[in-house]
Design an enzyme around this catalytic site. Structure first.
Site, PDB file in Angstrom:
ATOM      1  N   GLU A  75       0.805  -1.231   0.000  1.00 48.70           N
ATOM      2  CA  GLU A  75       0.000   0.000   0.000  1.00 48.70           C
ATOM      3  C   GLU A  75       0.832   1.273   0.000  1.00 48.70           C
ATOM      4  OE1 GLU A  75      -2.651  -3.265   1.150  1.00 48.70           O
ATOM      5  OE2 GLU A  75      -0.644  -2.655   1.801  1.00 48.70           O
ATOM      6  N   HIS A 133     -11.062  -5.496  10.127  1.00 48.09           N
ATOM      7  CA  HIS A 133     -11.596  -5.209   8.792  1.00 48.09           C
ATOM      8  C   HIS A 133     -12.917  -4.445   8.850  1.00 48.09           C
ATOM      9  CE1 HIS A 133      -9.201  -6.714   5.515  1.00 48.09           C
ATOM     10  NE2 HIS A 133      -8.958  -7.846   6.140  1.00 48.09           N
TER      11      HIS A 133
END
Length: 676
Positions: free
Chosen positions: A398, A467
């Site tokens: 990322e 998440h």
């Protein structure tokens, strides 16, 4: 086109002049720092001059440079004026970055100098992104990145080298191995100290060179640049060097022996070249005296220029947070969508498709966005429609690919970067906050970042604590970013096109619980992306929310209407900037407010909105402002606990009821609008 090094007396003397300019400038900066003319950190380049001078001599005018925090030498060798550099270090408006960057952040657009970077390794993905833009726009330009050996331990080093090799990008990596990352010796931080071999492990051609010899450096740089231009692939040079001064001006240098410093000073690049020139009768003492005199005069002129500069007026404090033309309306991307009903997922997909159709500079990049079709199937089929050069699958890195997106935006592209889920964005937070949000400001308005970052967010799918985040408030806290939360299908369809038209970095948070819901989509946006919208008109109380909570607020309003309570529902849509005008106007009308926010109570965006109401509409309130946020607990996995932790329709209703049951402290004393 081959650019071979031709050694002659004139060239060597010019190289000596450039190295002496850097050496004497840095020595003067140390004096000025002691006099408190220069503040902050001061990282001197003394001892490493041969690298900047040798590399810059090999570059063309259109090649781009990303430097480190020790970048005064790079800037001078690249051709930036000494006066503008020193004025920047003074913090004056005639500095190269208008005094906004200081010693570690020198920028000059005319020299294609994209600045120093105070984050170790932070410039590596940016240079990789610039190289990507060069390749996509078919520019014959090479992006060059300078960094120290300390950056080799950073993930961005490995991520950038892998991406550059994987995508065959025209980038030159220059590692200035001065043997110490601040105070830690290379042998104590790396299990393998041959850094060139690390680059080779990624399939990148790499060489080691004596960084104290300007001829060797220039020869290696010219060969590398030729290789990059011809092969269209990255190259890596490890320059063995040494800094004669401390890491910064605060460094007491207790970690290294004075004898070691003296040994390296004996083979310093300036001394080495002077001795060679004199030994071979190419250089007379009078020539050196004349050179020193001219450099001393240049430094005196630079000091005079810096001290004549003005301070930025306090009235312009917030200048360069956003681009001046960010407020200028831009024609929206042409929409192929007729008024219809779509799922939220389909609306997002159509927005992406139209964007890619509209502008060849736009590309989509992220993990599994191409062949897999996206984690949530939003980009499904786009790679077949636009090809792998426009819909780019990335490795799981990322920070690396977000930084590449920033660099590509700096290079003239319009990237859409997808981060699979919001929790993964924490891995890229350095690039988002320290680069995307700051480059315009630190460069004094020279370099804007037209980047869009999309990410899925929110809880409700039983994905447990790692998440199920709502990190919008983190990013809404940061000046320089714009943060959007499309709650409606029409916003899901059109906010992307509005964000792409903006010259500054925009983050879009797409709530996962909306993906399968169906709603209306028209061929035009509902409003400018930075405006809140009244989704239901009411007169008794205002509900403020965004994203996945909008539907809950509207359901609560409908149910409360059967109890005689008229509820106004505001979809905030933009979380930075917040539309305080619409927020305040609604409270002034209804005199009561409830804020629904899927973030946690502590540090929530709801707290910020509450503060706006208290500051701007306090005297209109008939009851305390209420907040409904996620409970102070990591999101649980069991469905019943997850639902209990999140704001729900029943909680909104009970909160509104409680407000109306509370005693009216003002009673009949509050005048009606008519009586006023």
């Amino acid at each position: 086109m081959t650019s071979r090094l031709h050694i002659n007396r004139h060239h060597l003397i010019e190289q000596l002049r450039q190295m002496l300019r850097i050496r004497r400038f840095e020595e003067k900066c140390a004096e000025l720092y002691a006099l408190e003319k220069i503040r902050g950190f001061l990282h001197l380049y003394i001892g490493e001059e041969a690298i900047a001078v040798g590399v810059m001599a090999a570059l063309g005018n259109d090649d781009q440079v990303i430097a480190t925090y020790r970048e005064h030498g790079h800037a001078l060798a690249r051709g930036m004026s000494m006066g503008s550099i020193l004025a920047e270090m003074y913090g004056r408006t005639n500095g190269c970055s208008r005094g906004r960057g200081g010693s570690m952040h020198l920028f000059d657009k005319s020299c294609h100098f994209y600045g120093g970077n105070a984050i170790v390794g932070g410039g590596l993905p940016l240079a990789t992104g610039l190289a990507m833009a060069n390749k996509k726009l078919q520019r014959d330009a090479v992006a060059v990145c300078f960094f120290g050996e300390g950056a080799v331990a950073e993930g961005e080093f490995h991520e950038s080298l892998n991406l550059a090799a994987l995508w065959r990008l025209p980038v030159l990596f220059i590692c200035e191995n001065n043997r110490y990352a601040m105070g830690t010796a290379l042998s104590l931080s790396e299990s393998k100290t041959n850094i060139a071999l690390k680059a080779e492990s990624y399939g990148i051609d790499a060489v080691q060179v004596d960084g104290m010899n300007v001829v060797d450096v220039e020869a290696a740089a010219r060969s590398a640049i030729d290789n990059i231009r011809q092969q269209q692939r990255p190259f890596f040079i490890e320059c063995q060097t040494y800094r004669f001064r401390g890491h910064s001006s605060f460094d007491t240098q207790l970690y290294r022996d004075k004898a070691e410093i003296a040994q390296w000073e004996e083979k310093g690049p300036v001394k080495k070249l002077i001795q060679w020139l004199q030994k071979n009768s190419h250089f007379q003492d009078q020539e050196l005296i004349q050179m020193e005199t001219e450099i001393a005069q240049e430094i005196d002129d630079a000091i005079a220029f810096a001290e004549s500069g003005k301070w930025e007026p306090i009235e312009e404090l917030t200048r360069f947070v956003h681009s001046p033309d960010s407020q200028t309306p831009v024609p929206p991307i042409s929409c192929t969508q007729q008024e219809t009903k779509l799922t939220y997922r389909e609306a997002l997909h159509n927005g992406l498709s139209d964007a890619l159709n509209d502008d060849p500079r736009i590309f989509l990049m992220g993990e599994d966005v191409g062949r897999y079709g996206g984690c949530y199937a939003v980009s499904k089929g786009l790679i077949d429609q636009f090809g792998p050069d426009r819909v780019i699958d990335t490795p799981l890195c990322e920070s690396g690919f977000v930084g590449v997106g920033i660099g590509a935006a700096l290079g003239g592209m319009r990237p859409i970067v997808e981060i699979m889920t919001v929790n993964f964005s924490l891995l890229a937070m350095d690039q988002i906050i320290n680069s995307a949000a700051t480059l315009l400001h630190m460069s004094g308005g020279q370099f804007n970042v037209p980047l869009v970052i999309r990410m899925a967010c929110g809880a409700g799918k039983q994905l447990a604590a790692q998440h199920s985040h709502s990190w919008e408030n983190f990013y809404a806290h940061v000046p320089g970013l714009k943060v959007l939360s499309p709650a409606t299908h029409n916003d899901a369809r059109h906010m992307l096109s509005q964000a792409l038209a903006d010259p500054d970095p925009v983050l879009i948070f797409e709530h996962v619980m909306l993906l399968n819901e169906t709603g209306p989509v028209t061929d035009t946006p509902d409003a400018a992306m930075d405006r809140a919208l009244i989704k239901r008109i009411g007169s008794d109380i205002s509900l403020f929310t965004y994203g996945g909570s909008l539907g809950k607020a509207l359901n609560a309003a409908e149910r409360l209407s059967h109890e005689g309570i008229s509820v106004e529902v505001i979809d905030l849509r933009s979380l930075r900037p917040l539309d305080s005008e619409t927020i305040t106007a609604s409270v002034c009308k209804t005199h009561r407010a409830v804020i629904i926010d899927e973030g946690w109570y502590t540090g929530s965006l709801a707290g910020e909105i509450s503060a706006i109401i208290m500051e701007q509409a306090f005297w209109y309130l008939d009851a305390p402002v209420a907040r409904i946020c996620t409970q102070e607990v990591p999101i649980p996995y069991p469905h019943h606990l997850e639902q209990a932790a999140l704001p729900q329709t029943d909680k909104i209703i009970s909160t509104v009821r409680a407000i109306f049951k509370a005693p009216d402290l003002q009673g009949e004393n509050r005048m009606s609008d008519h009586e006023e």
